[in-house]
Design a protein around this motif. Sequence first.
Motif, PDB file in Angstrom:
ATOM      1  N   ARG A  47       0.806  -1.394  -0.008  1.00  0.00           N
ATOM      2  CA  ARG A  47      -0.078   0.025  -0.036  1.00  0.00           C
ATOM      3  C   ARG A  47       0.933   1.260  -0.012  1.00  0.00           C
ATOM      4  O   ARG A  47       0.347   2.164   0.211  1.00  0.00           O
ATOM      5  CB  ARG A  47      -0.968   0.080   1.206  1.00  0.00           C
ATOM      6  CG  ARG A  47      -1.902  -1.111   1.125  1.00  0.00           C
ATOM      7  CD  ARG A  47      -2.808  -1.107  -0.017  1.00  0.00           C
ATOM      8  NE  ARG A  47      -4.105  -0.028   0.149  1.00  0.00           N
ATOM      9  CZ  ARG A  47      -5.004  -0.025  -0.718  1.00  0.00           C
ATOM     10  NH1 ARG A  47      -4.885  -0.403  -2.034  1.00  0.00           N
ATOM     11  NH2 ARG A  47      -5.974   0.480  -0.475  1.00  0.00           N
ATOM     12  N   ALA A 128      -2.048  12.196  -2.762  1.00  0.00           N
ATOM     13  CA  ALA A 128      -1.078  12.344  -1.542  1.00  0.00           C
ATOM     14  C   ALA A 128       0.293  11.654  -1.794  1.00  0.00           C
ATOM     15  O   ALA A 128       1.298  12.075  -1.079  1.00  0.00           O
ATOM     16  CB  ALA A 128      -1.742  12.003  -0.326  1.00  0.00           C
TER      17      ALA A 128
ATOM     18  N   ALA B  53      -4.579   1.200   4.624  1.00  0.00           N
ATOM     19  CA  ALA B  53      -5.420   0.675   3.463  1.00  0.00           C
ATOM     20  C   ALA B  53      -6.153   1.932   3.049  1.00  0.00           C
ATOM     21  O   ALA B  53      -6.185   2.455   1.851  1.00  0.00           O
ATOM     22  CB  ALA B  53      -6.291  -0.700   3.611  1.00  0.00           C
ATOM     23  N   LEU B  54      -6.849   2.664   4.062  1.00  0.00           N
ATOM     24  CA  LEU B  54      -7.734   3.714   3.543  1.00  0.00           C
ATOM     25  C   LEU B  54      -6.978   4.973   3.476  1.00  0.00           C
ATOM     26  O   LEU B  54      -7.325   5.769   2.556  1.00  0.00           O
ATOM     27  CB  LEU B  54      -8.618   3.730   4.813  1.00  0.00           C
ATOM     28  CG  LEU B  54      -9.735   2.815   5.074  1.00  0.00           C
ATOM     29  CD1 LEU B  54     -10.576   3.121   6.066  1.00  0.00           C
ATOM     30  CD2 LEU B  54     -10.771   2.922   3.744  1.00  0.00           C
ATOM     31  N   THR B  56      -4.239   4.983   1.650  1.00  0.00           N
ATOM     32  CA  THR B  56      -4.108   4.753   0.198  1.00  0.00           C
ATOM     33  C   THR B  56      -5.120   5.092  -0.575  1.00  0.00           C
ATOM     34  O   THR B  56      -5.172   5.922  -1.565  1.00  0.00           O
ATOM     35  CB  THR B  56      -3.272   3.517  -0.132  1.00  0.00           C
ATOM     36  OG1 THR B  56      -2.168   3.437   0.678  1.00  0.00           O
ATOM     37  CG2 THR B  56      -2.736   3.737  -1.545  1.00  0.00           C
ATOM     38  N   GLU B  57      -6.284   4.398  -0.096  1.00  0.00           N
ATOM     39  CA  GLU B  57      -7.595   4.749  -0.903  1.00  0.00           C
ATOM     40  C   GLU B  57      -7.767   6.091  -1.053  1.00  0.00           C
ATOM     41  O   GLU B  57      -8.420   6.653  -2.126  1.00  0.00           O
ATOM     42  CB  GLU B  57      -8.524   3.864  -0.503  1.00  0.00           C
ATOM     43  CG  GLU B  57      -9.795   4.049  -0.873  1.00  0.00           C
ATOM     44  CD  GLU B  57      -9.891   3.107  -2.058  1.00  0.00           C
ATOM     45  OE1 GLU B  57      -9.042   2.448  -2.454  1.00  0.00           O
ATOM     46  OE2 GLU B  57     -10.832   3.736  -3.062  1.00  0.00           O
ATOM     47  N   LEU B  58      -7.872   6.724   0.045  1.00  0.00           N
ATOM     48  CA  LEU B  58      -8.395   8.109   0.172  1.00  0.00           C
ATOM     49  C   LEU B  58      -7.392   9.068  -0.297  1.00  0.00           C
ATOM     50  O   LEU B  58      -7.559  10.547  -0.246  1.00  0.00           O
ATOM     51  CB  LEU B  58      -8.972   8.491   1.507  1.00  0.00           C
ATOM     52  CG  LEU B  58     -10.369   7.567   1.930  1.00  0.00           C
ATOM     53  CD1 LEU B  58     -10.712   7.859   2.981  1.00  0.00           C
ATOM     54  CD2 LEU B  58     -11.345   7.669   0.762  1.00  0.00           C
ATOM     55  N   THR B  59      -6.110   8.485  -0.617  1.00  0.00           N
ATOM     56  CA  THR B  59      -4.968   9.508  -0.759  1.00  0.00           C
ATOM     57  C   THR B  59      -4.718  10.679   0.304  1.00  0.00           C
ATOM     58  O   THR B  59      -4.622  11.607  -0.111  1.00  0.00           O
ATOM     59  CB  THR B  59      -5.062  10.373  -2.162  1.00  0.00           C
ATOM     60  OG1 THR B  59      -6.210  10.913  -2.258  1.00  0.00           O
ATOM     61  CG2 THR B  59      -5.015   9.093  -3.288  1.00  0.00           C
TER      62      THR B  59
END
Lengths: 180, 105
Positions: A47, A128, B53-54, B56-59
């Motif tokens: 990730r 980001a 995990a979140l 990366t998902e939500l940048t």
Amino acid sequence: MDLFVFVCAAIMVLVGALGVVLRSNPVHAALSMILTLFGVAVLFVAREANFLAAVQVIVYAGAIVVLFLFVIMLLGVDRAEDLRAEPLGNIQRPLALVLGVGMFAVLAGAIVRSRESLRFRGEGVDTATLEDADGNIRQIARSIFGDYVVAFELTSVLLIVAVVGTVVLARRRKSERTPS
Amino acid sequence: MAAAVVPTTTWYLILAAALFAIGMTGVLVRRNPLIMFMCIELMLNAVNLTFVALATELTDINGQTAVFFVLVVAAAEVVVGLGIIVSIMRRRQQATADDLAALKG
């Protein structure tokens, strides 16, 4: 390739976690926990959380598990304990199993149901993750030493308090004899 | 064939949920305080996995910052907890979680 990495790491995580719960020897349980922690570190890398993966291996697998093993050896409990002993009659194990499965079912249900909102939320946000390799560390540094610098300083206070408290706890008292 | 399937964030969250459930079951089942402590660490790791995990998902990098703080607090918690366990075990060998009823009214 992503799928292969994920499946391997997931197997590591789950096998290690089950090992912690099911192994009767505390040393084996601690070593199983290392397997889990490495699996989580691999998932961190997958990730793109490179810094946290390194910290995970160094702090958790390096320091915390070693501390656990240290205490196990110090106390001399490194032998298999009897797992058959049932404190609360025969009801505790099945009840715990039911609770665990129920917990997983509730969490999984919530995750699957909220999948749509997740996809919706993920779009349109400024990215980001930078392209270069150092981007992750630079961003975390900016976040910790910028937005969360007060919390960061407070963690140093927390660590000092923990260290002092542990020294006070673990010291043998000479003058007073506390009732046990 | 297999290259088409990419592990999504949902997979990570499900895996974290499984890890959390296993850790919770371990705390309920085991009687050795050390093992119960390890199971608490498993649950903390499940939460960390969810955070990453979140993130990366939500940048959003703040998710990873939260994991950093969880790591620090977990380290402090382990130090204090193991200190308590050592001082208990020194008084009585082979104490299980059921024997620690000194505060019972």
